[in-house]
Design a protein around this motif. Structure first.
Motif, PDB file in Angstrom:
ATOM      1  N   ARG A 394       0.559  -1.718   0.108  1.00  0.00           N
ATOM      2  CA  ARG A 394      -0.127  -0.119   0.185  1.00  0.00           C
ATOM      3  C   ARG A 394       1.242   1.394  -0.092  1.00  0.00           C
ATOM      4  O   ARG A 394       1.764   1.766   1.070  1.00  0.00           O
ATOM      5  N   TYR A 395       0.604   2.309  -0.584  1.00  0.00           N
ATOM      6  CA  TYR A 395       1.263   3.473  -0.611  1.00  0.00           C
ATOM      7  C   TYR A 395       0.890   4.588   0.175  1.00  0.00           C
ATOM      8  O   TYR A 395      -1.005   4.355  -0.467  1.00  0.00           O
ATOM      9  N   LEU A 396       0.752   5.455   0.614  1.00  0.00           N
ATOM     10  CA  LEU A 396       0.556   7.322   0.910  1.00  0.00           C
ATOM     11  C   LEU A 396       0.945   7.684  -0.541  1.00  0.00           C
ATOM     12  O   LEU A 396       1.960   7.924  -0.421  1.00  0.00           O
ATOM     13  N   THR A 397      -0.145   8.341  -1.247  1.00  0.00           N
ATOM     14  CA  THR A 397       0.667   9.484  -2.215  1.00  0.00           C
ATOM     15  C   THR A 397       0.987  10.934  -2.125  1.00  0.00           C
ATOM     16  O   THR A 397       0.260  11.569  -1.807  1.00  0.00           O
ATOM     17  N   ALA A 398       1.153  11.540  -2.728  1.00  0.00           N
ATOM     18  CA  ALA A 398       0.845  13.023  -2.572  1.00  0.00           C
ATOM     19  C   ALA A 398      -0.059  13.790  -2.311  1.00  0.00           C
ATOM     20  O   ALA A 398      -0.817  13.023  -3.291  1.00  0.00           O
ATOM     21  N   PRO A 399      -0.209  14.909  -1.941  1.00  0.00           N
ATOM     22  CA  PRO A 399      -1.548  15.679  -1.938  1.00  0.00           C
ATOM     23  C   PRO A 399      -2.093  15.761  -3.242  1.00  0.00           C
ATOM     24  O   PRO A 399      -3.107  16.079  -3.254  1.00  0.00           O
ATOM     25  N   TRP A 400      -1.429  16.129  -4.404  1.00  0.00           N
ATOM     26  CA  TRP A 400      -1.715  16.752  -5.515  1.00  0.00           C
ATOM     27  C   TRP A 400      -1.466  15.635  -6.209  1.00  0.00           C
ATOM     28  O   TRP A 400      -1.874  15.788  -7.439  1.00  0.00           O
ATOM     29  N   VAL A 401      -1.878  14.092  -6.361  1.00  0.00           N
ATOM     30  CA  VAL A 401      -2.146  13.185  -6.184  1.00  0.00           C
ATOM     31  C   VAL A 401      -3.333  12.867  -6.605  1.00  0.00           C
ATOM     32  O   VAL A 401      -4.441  12.629  -6.268  1.00  0.00           O
ATOM     33  N   ARG A 402      -3.845  12.961  -7.927  1.00  0.00           N
ATOM     34  CA  ARG A 402      -5.510  12.754  -7.913  1.00  0.00           C
ATOM     35  C   ARG A 402      -6.051  11.400  -8.066  1.00  0.00           C
ATOM     36  O   ARG A 402      -7.476  11.046  -8.110  1.00  0.00           O
TER      37      ARG A 402
END
Length: 662
Positions: A394-402
């Motif tokens: 599982r990944y935590l993505t950057a806040p700008w990833v839509r």
């Protein structure tokens, strides 16, 4: 002849002959122990005669004890029915009693029998056998004058009624250095019958109280010590006066104001949910804190304490070139929450990402992982691994990833499969990091761009040229990253080293389909990005089609030990052939965008050729050794024999020569 003795048979012998075994241990133990301790030790030695398992028997057999196998019944065992089980436990009791009488040595570890017994224990009472007459007292004094071996010889002869040869044999097996000398101490059997007296029966006991005044003083001292410990623990748990519960952290190694501030959960920095929209930096410092446990100070305290002082039970790891020391100041919180079967905390100190994970219940099995992350940009700070379970990640993505999707690099024509995002956390994805078969290779497709100067065409410091190339204000960027067994997935790019771009075009996907299975060569190496560059195309002899020469370069976060792979991709499907590799060289990179490699190739008709190709900087290529030839331009094809050993070199446009990548 030997007879096997199992644990059950030994237990039956102990239960049946327990008083006899205890009396034997009591008589062999030195009288200097005192009658109370002799009684308890004798009972403990008889109970310990039971082997724990077959392994214990094997070890005892290796020592010559006969554990697991004992001699068949011999003369002298008639009184106990010729029981081989009894003979086995008798030997164990005898050996332990002799060991208990050995003097303690300053530099040697005490044996188990030399220590006070853990069981049985008696508190508040002193136990001793009933007193006998004057003859028994004289016999006890005479036994005290003998050595341990002498007392053992007397017991075997007088109580066990064994003949001298059997006594000598058992003394030797019990560890007596000189059995003959020990038997000589016994003398003539004049007082053998006195051994049946209650004076020597540790199973028929009298009880008296211990020193009542001293016991009361000891109780007061223990109460005072317990109260002091409780007060000290309370003071340490108070705010500002201690660290609180540190979970799996090791004991504190130092106390100073700067270190305590860096590890104070109340001082952890937090970015706002919308700060990344106005930030001039597009790295991990712009990430907001996410997760359902961001306000759990107990969890944060444990994570920070383990970061500073990982205990011996903590499973710690770090990518190459990543320091694992404590943070220099209060770090930034990126995530704190429950993920799958664990509770995870992600922290960032400007140089590293630290991932702390502990079970949902307790702290046993806590893990701490480090990854270097300095100089990150929007392109390389797009995701972080949160958890790995059963081959999934599982990944935590950057806040700008839509948007997020999964693409199999080995199937370039297949569409990417959308991936659910919840609070920036992706659904589980099958990870290729540990897959040895390379039947598929999953990559994460991330869509989105930060509303910053980098997205509008003015790259901020540390942003790569490829991150902003082709981006316009408000446009989304689609980036491809893959898991290489580290906290931060590696970014995949294509194009010349001076201007790499994100993998999006069909031609780029086709090249990566033949290159993906080479990625294990750079796995767990602290890789930041991997660029695959088609530096030459070469028509093959005998109308064999056109081959591609591809150079793959893995850049690391530490800026050194980059790995370069040269690949020959023949026409048709399948992975290309790895023809050269190097580490820590500038070739195929922005500083030296040149590469030359060669391969021995067999045509469809069975003819062999030496093929070589260099990047456009080469004006000629020369082959020597078993095959000779020179070709103008950056490509060469010369007939050869199977297994030919050759040397390749090329001339650059400035007149200098360069060797082949090996």
């Amino acid at each position: 002849m030997t007879a096997a003795v199992g644990v059950e048979r030994a237990e039956a012998a102990i239960v049946e002959h327990y008083p006899r075994l205890v009396r034997m241990a009591y008589l062999v133990l030195p009288p200097s122990l005192g009658r109370h301790r002799r009684v308890l030790t004798a009972h403990a030695l008889a109970q310990r005669a039971l082997p724990r398992s077959s392994r214990t028997a094997a070890r005892s057999r290796a020592r010559g004890s006969g554990a697991g196998t004992v001699p068949a019944p011999r003369a002298g065992l008639d009184r106990v029915g010729g029981d081989a089980g009894y003979a086995y436990v008798r030997l164990r009791v005898l050996r332990a009693a002799l060991e208990a009488g050995l003097p303690l040595r300053r530099l040697a570890l005490p044996r188990r029998a030399q220590l006070p017994p853990l069981l049985p224990q008696v508190r508040g009472l002193r136990l001793f056998p009933r007193a006998g007459g004057a003859d028994e007292l004289a016999l006890d004094q005479w036994l005290a004058s003998l050595t341990g071996g002498g007392r053992a010889a007397f017991v075997l002869r007088a109580m066990e009624r064994l003949p001298e040869p059997e006594v000598l044999r058992l003394l030797a097996e019990a560890g007596v250095a000189d059995p003959a000398e020990a038997l000589a101490q016994v003398g003539e059997p004049e007082s053998d019958a006195l051994l049946d007296s209650p004076e020597f029966d540790p199973c028929v006991l009298q009880a008296r109280p211990t020193d009542l005044m001293r016991r009361r003083q000891h109780a007061r001292a223990w109460l005072a010590a317990a109260a002091a410990a409780a007060v000290a623990g309370t003071l340490l748990a108070l705010p500002g006066g201690g660290w609180g519960a540190d979970g799996a952290a090791a004991p504190p190694y130092a106390r100073n104001a700067a270190a305590e501030q860096a590890l104070d959960p109340a001082r952890v920095t937090l970015a706002g949910a919308a700060d990344w929209r106005a930030s001039t930096r597009t790295d991990f410092s712009a990430w907001p804190a996410r997760g359902d446990r961001t306000g759990d100070h107990g969890l944060l305290r444990r994570a920070l304490a383990v970061w500073a002082r990982p205990g011996s039970s903590v499973q710690a790891s770090a990518t190459p070139g990543t320091p694992s020391g404590p943070p220099m100041g209060p770090p930034q919180l990126l995530f704190a929450g429950a993920v799958d079967q664990a509770v995870v905390v992600l922290l960032y100190d400007g140089l590293r990402i630290a991932r702390y994970a502990e079970p949902r219940e307790g702290t046993a099995g806590a893990a701490l992982d480090f990854a270097r992350a300095d100089g990150a940009s929007a392109a390389t700070a797009s995701a972080v691994v949160l958890s790995r379970v059963d081959g999934n990640v599982r990944y935590l993505t950057a806040p700008w990833v839509r948007e997020a999707a999964v693409r199999d690099l080995l199937r370039p024509d297949a569409a990417a499969v959308p991936l659910r995002l919840a609070g920036g956390v992706t659904a589980p994805v099958a990870s290729p990091a540990l897959d040895r078969s390379c039947a598929s290779w999953n990559a994460l497709v991330l869509t989105g761009a930060p509303d910053s100067a980098e997205a509008s065409g003015s790259p901020s410091a540390g942003a790569s040229a490829g991150a902003s190339a082709g981006a316009s204000a408000g446009a989304d960027a689609t980036r491809l990253v893959t898991d290489l067994g580290e906290l931060i997935p590696a970014r995949l790019t294509a194009g010349s080293p001076g201007a790499p771009h994100d993998v999006a075009r069909a031609a780029d996907l086709d090249r990566w389909a033949k290159t993906a299975c080479l990625l294990p060569a750079v796995r767990s190496h602290g890789v930041r990005s991997v660029n695959s560059w088609t530096y030459a195309h070469q028509p093959l002899p005998e109308a064999g089609g056109t081959a591609a020469w591809v150079c793959t370069r893995a850049e690391t976060w530490r800026g050194g030990q980059e790995r370069v792979l040269a690949q020959f991709q023949a026409p048709g499907p399948g992975t290309g052939a790895l023809v050269a590799r190097a580490e820590g060289v500038p070739e195929c990179g922005a500083r030296a965008p040149r590469v030359l490699a060669g391969v021995l190739w067999k045509s469809g008709a069975g003819h062999w050729y030496v093929l070589a190709a260099g990047s456009r900087q080469f004006t000629s290529v020369t082959v020597g050794g078993a095959v000779h030839g020179t070709s103008a331009g950056n490509r060469l094809a010369v007939p050869a024999r199977a297994g030919a050993q050759v040397e390749l070199s090329g001339r650059l446009a400035d007149g200098s020569r360069s060797g082949v990548l090996r």
